[in-house]
Design a protein around this motif. Structure first.
Motif, PDB file in Angstrom:
ATOM      1  N   ALA A   1      21.891  52.174  33.888  1.00 52.72           N
ATOM      2  CA  ALA A   1      22.692  51.758  34.970  1.00 52.72           C
ATOM      3  C   ALA A   1      21.546  51.495  36.131  1.00 52.72           C
ATOM      4  N   SER A   2      21.980  50.446  37.169  1.00 57.81           N
ATOM      5  CA  SER A   2      20.987  50.001  37.990  1.00 57.81           C
ATOM      6  C   SER A   2      21.848  49.520  39.319  1.00 57.81           C
ATOM      7  N   PRO A   3      21.361  49.399  40.429  1.00 55.20           N
ATOM      8  CA  PRO A   3      22.222  48.474  41.439  1.00 55.20           C
ATOM      9  C   PRO A   3      22.715  47.321  41.093  1.00 55.20           C
ATOM     10  N   ALA A   4      21.867  46.641  40.413  1.00 57.77           N
ATOM     11  CA  ALA A   4      22.177  45.196  39.870  1.00 57.77           C
ATOM     12  C   ALA A   4      23.523  45.353  39.102  1.00 57.77           C
ATOM     13  N   HIS A   5      23.465  46.195  38.129  1.00 55.05           N
ATOM     14  CA  HIS A   5      24.424  46.452  37.118  1.00 55.05           C
ATOM     15  C   HIS A   5      25.965  46.970  37.960  1.00 55.05           C
ATOM     16  N   THR A   6      25.530  47.872  38.793  1.00 51.16           N
ATOM     17  CA  THR A   6      26.740  48.089  39.790  1.00 51.16           C
ATOM     18  C   THR A   6      27.615  47.137  40.394  1.00 51.16           C
ATOM     19  N   PHE A   7      26.554  46.216  40.920  1.00 46.49           N
ATOM     20  CA  PHE A   7      27.071  44.896  41.804  1.00 46.49           C
ATOM     21  C   PHE A   7      27.742  44.163  40.703  1.00 46.49           C
ATOM     22  N   GLU A   8      27.373  43.844  39.644  1.00 51.98           N
ATOM     23  CA  GLU A   8      27.916  42.765  38.735  1.00 51.98           C
ATOM     24  C   GLU A   8      29.273  43.447  38.266  1.00 51.98           C
ATOM     25  N   ARG A   9      29.265  44.876  38.070  1.00 52.53           N
ATOM     26  CA  ARG A   9      30.494  45.500  37.779  1.00 52.53           C
ATOM     27  C   ARG A   9      31.425  45.079  38.678  1.00 52.53           C
ATOM     28  N   ASN A  10      31.109  45.366  39.973  1.00 51.37           N
ATOM     29  CA  ASN A  10      32.154  45.162  41.154  1.00 51.37           C
ATOM     30  C   ASN A  10      32.596  43.985  41.251  1.00 51.37           C
ATOM     31  N   LYS A  11      31.578  43.050  40.986  1.00 46.78           N
ATOM     32  CA  LYS A  11      31.929  41.462  41.068  1.00 46.78           C
ATOM     33  C   LYS A  11      32.927  41.175  39.932  1.00 46.78           C
ATOM     34  N   VAL A  12      32.769  41.547  38.589  1.00 45.76           N
ATOM     35  CA  VAL A  12      33.881  41.345  37.464  1.00 45.76           C
ATOM     36  C   VAL A  12      34.883  41.813  37.858  1.00 45.76           C
ATOM     37  N   PHE A  13      35.101  43.161  38.401  1.00 48.84           N
ATOM     38  CA  PHE A  13      36.511  43.529  38.799  1.00 48.84           C
ATOM     39  C   PHE A  13      37.088  42.880  39.801  1.00 48.84           C
ATOM     40  N   ARG A  14      36.442  42.357  40.597  1.00 49.11           N
ATOM     41  CA  ARG A  14      37.198  41.572  41.807  1.00 49.11           C
ATOM     42  C   ARG A  14      37.736  40.272  41.144  1.00 49.11           C
ATOM     43  N   GLU A  15      36.784  39.793  40.288  1.00 51.46           N
ATOM     44  CA  GLU A  15      37.230  38.412  39.477  1.00 51.46           C
ATOM     45  C   GLU A  15      38.521  38.677  39.046  1.00 51.46           C
ATOM     46  N   ALA A  16      38.415  39.810  37.987  1.00 46.67           N
ATOM     47  CA  ALA A  16      39.596  40.052  37.015  1.00 46.67           C
ATOM     48  C   ALA A  16      40.852  40.226  37.912  1.00 46.67           C
ATOM     49  N   LEU A  17      40.572  40.987  38.925  1.00 47.85           N
ATOM     50  CA  LEU A  17      41.799  41.364  39.775  1.00 47.85           C
ATOM     51  C   LEU A  17      42.377  40.199  40.492  1.00 47.85           C
ATOM     52  N   PHE A  18      41.592  39.287  41.085  1.00 41.19           N
ATOM     53  CA  PHE A  18      42.103  38.063  41.463  1.00 41.19           C
ATOM     54  C   PHE A  18      42.607  37.024  40.559  1.00 41.19           C
ATOM     55  N   VAL A  19      42.030  36.875  39.392  1.00 43.88           N
ATOM     56  CA  VAL A  19      42.469  36.020  38.443  1.00 43.88           C
ATOM     57  C   VAL A  19      43.741  36.355  37.875  1.00 43.88           C
ATOM     58  N   SER A  20      43.914  37.817  37.701  1.00 41.38           N
ATOM     59  CA  SER A  20      45.320  38.051  37.304  1.00 41.38           C
ATOM     60  C   SER A  20      46.505  38.234  38.153  1.00 41.38           C
ATOM     61  N   GLY A  21      45.991  38.681  39.440  1.00 41.16           N
ATOM     62  CA  GLY A  21      47.304  38.639  40.475  1.00 41.16           C
ATOM     63  C   GLY A  21      47.610  37.429  41.249  1.00 41.16           C
ATOM     64  N   SER A  22      46.654  36.248  41.184  1.00 42.46           N
ATOM     65  CA  SER A  22      46.873  35.180  41.977  1.00 42.46           C
ATOM     66  C   SER A  22      47.738  34.192  41.058  1.00 42.46           C
ATOM     67  N   ASN A  23      48.080  34.421  39.920  1.00 38.68           N
ATOM     68  CA  ASN A  23      49.023  33.540  39.117  1.00 38.68           C
ATOM     69  C   ASN A  23      50.515  33.923  39.421  1.00 38.68           C
ATOM     70  N   PRO A  24      51.090  33.044  40.208  1.00 40.27           N
ATOM     71  CA  PRO A  24      52.690  33.137  40.286  1.00 40.27           C
ATOM     72  C   PRO A  24      53.391  33.105  39.036  1.00 40.27           C
ATOM     73  N   LYS A  25      53.032  32.603  37.995  1.00 39.90           N
ATOM     74  CA  LYS A  25      53.713  32.568  36.607  1.00 39.90           C
ATOM     75  C   LYS A  25      53.805  33.915  36.179  1.00 39.90           C
ATOM     76  N   THR A  26      52.924  34.668  36.256  1.00 36.51           N
ATOM     77  CA  THR A  26      52.912  36.017  35.731  1.00 36.51           C
ATOM     78  C   THR A  26      54.085  36.568  36.254  1.00 36.51           C
ATOM     79  N   MET A  27      54.244  36.733  37.804  1.00 39.52           N
ATOM     80  CA  MET A  27      55.206  37.523  38.147  1.00 39.52           C
ATOM     81  C   MET A  27      56.796  36.971  37.872  1.00 39.52           C
ATOM     82  N   ILE A  28      56.731  35.647  37.831  1.00 36.78           N
ATOM     83  CA  ILE A  28      57.898  35.126  37.576  1.00 36.78           C
ATOM     84  C   ILE A  28      58.438  35.365  35.978  1.00 36.78           C
TER      85      ILE A  28
END
Length: 215
Positions: free
Chosen positions: A109-136
């Protein structure tokens, strides 16, 4: 919800989850780039977004989305734009940097790894949550398994937990599979192929979402 109904719901949702989409692609890409931590962050972001979507469906927001074309179009453009942004960034990114990251031990574990995990988490959150077809889709899918003689909150909780377990299981299988291939193929060549392929697919998925209708 009876046990028989729950089994039908579980089987039906499993079939929809197996089919590769943007979330599966993120898990595959991040498994190769960051190892198990990248896959776990991707799944976590996806599940948080799914939880919010299920809660909104339970409140009737999904049905409202189908009756408000401007809101649907706005969400569609936002989600499609982000997918295409990820794809273009992936195509233009530095392959050497990704290769060097993949070569680092994933257990350190390092600060770089932590930053990457946070970025990956935000990407997945946004990709999954921003698709209106999923909610429909969930707005049309989930009510078919509701027993109106039983408590609705409890049934939505059971369905979300089922969704969470299904998504985690399927995405873990994808992650383990692609990491197994990764170990058998030259790292730099494999990462370069994933980089180009995922970039093109993200752009294609963005275009597909941009042209999607509210069916």
């Amino acid at each position: 919800m009876s046990f028989h109904t729950w089994l039908l719901f579980s089987a039906a949702y499993l079939l929809t989850t197996i089919s590769p989409g943007p979330n599966v692609l993120l898990v595959i890409r991040n498994s190769v780039r960051y190892g198990s931590r990248g896959a776990a962050a991707s799944v976590a972001g996806n599940l948080l977004a799914q939880g919010v979507v299920v809660a909104l469906v339970a409140l009737g927001v999904g049905a409202l989305l189908t009756t408000l074309p401007p809101l649907f179009v706005a969400m569609k453009v936002l989600g499609a734009g982000y997918l295409m942004y990820l794809g273009i960034r992936q195509l233009r990114g530095g392959g050497n940097r990704q290769a060097s990251q993949a070569a680092q031990p994933t257990g350190v574990a390092s600060p770089a790894h932590t930053f990457e995990r946070n970025k990956v988490f935000r990407e997945a959150l946004f990709v999954s949550g921003s698709n209106p077809k999923t909610m429909i889709f969930l707005s049309a899918f989930m009510p078919q398994f509701i027993d109106h003689e039983r408590g609705l909150p409890e049934q939505f909780i059971v369905m979300f937990l089922t969704i969470a377990v299904t998504v985690a299981l399927v995405h873990t299988i994808y992650s383990l599979g692609v990491r197994g291939i990764h170990r058998r193929v030259g790292a730099s060549r494999w990462i370069a192929a994933i980089k180009r392929g995922s970039g093109l697919v993200f752009v294609a998925l963005g275009i597909k979402l941009l042209t999607a209708q509210r069916a």
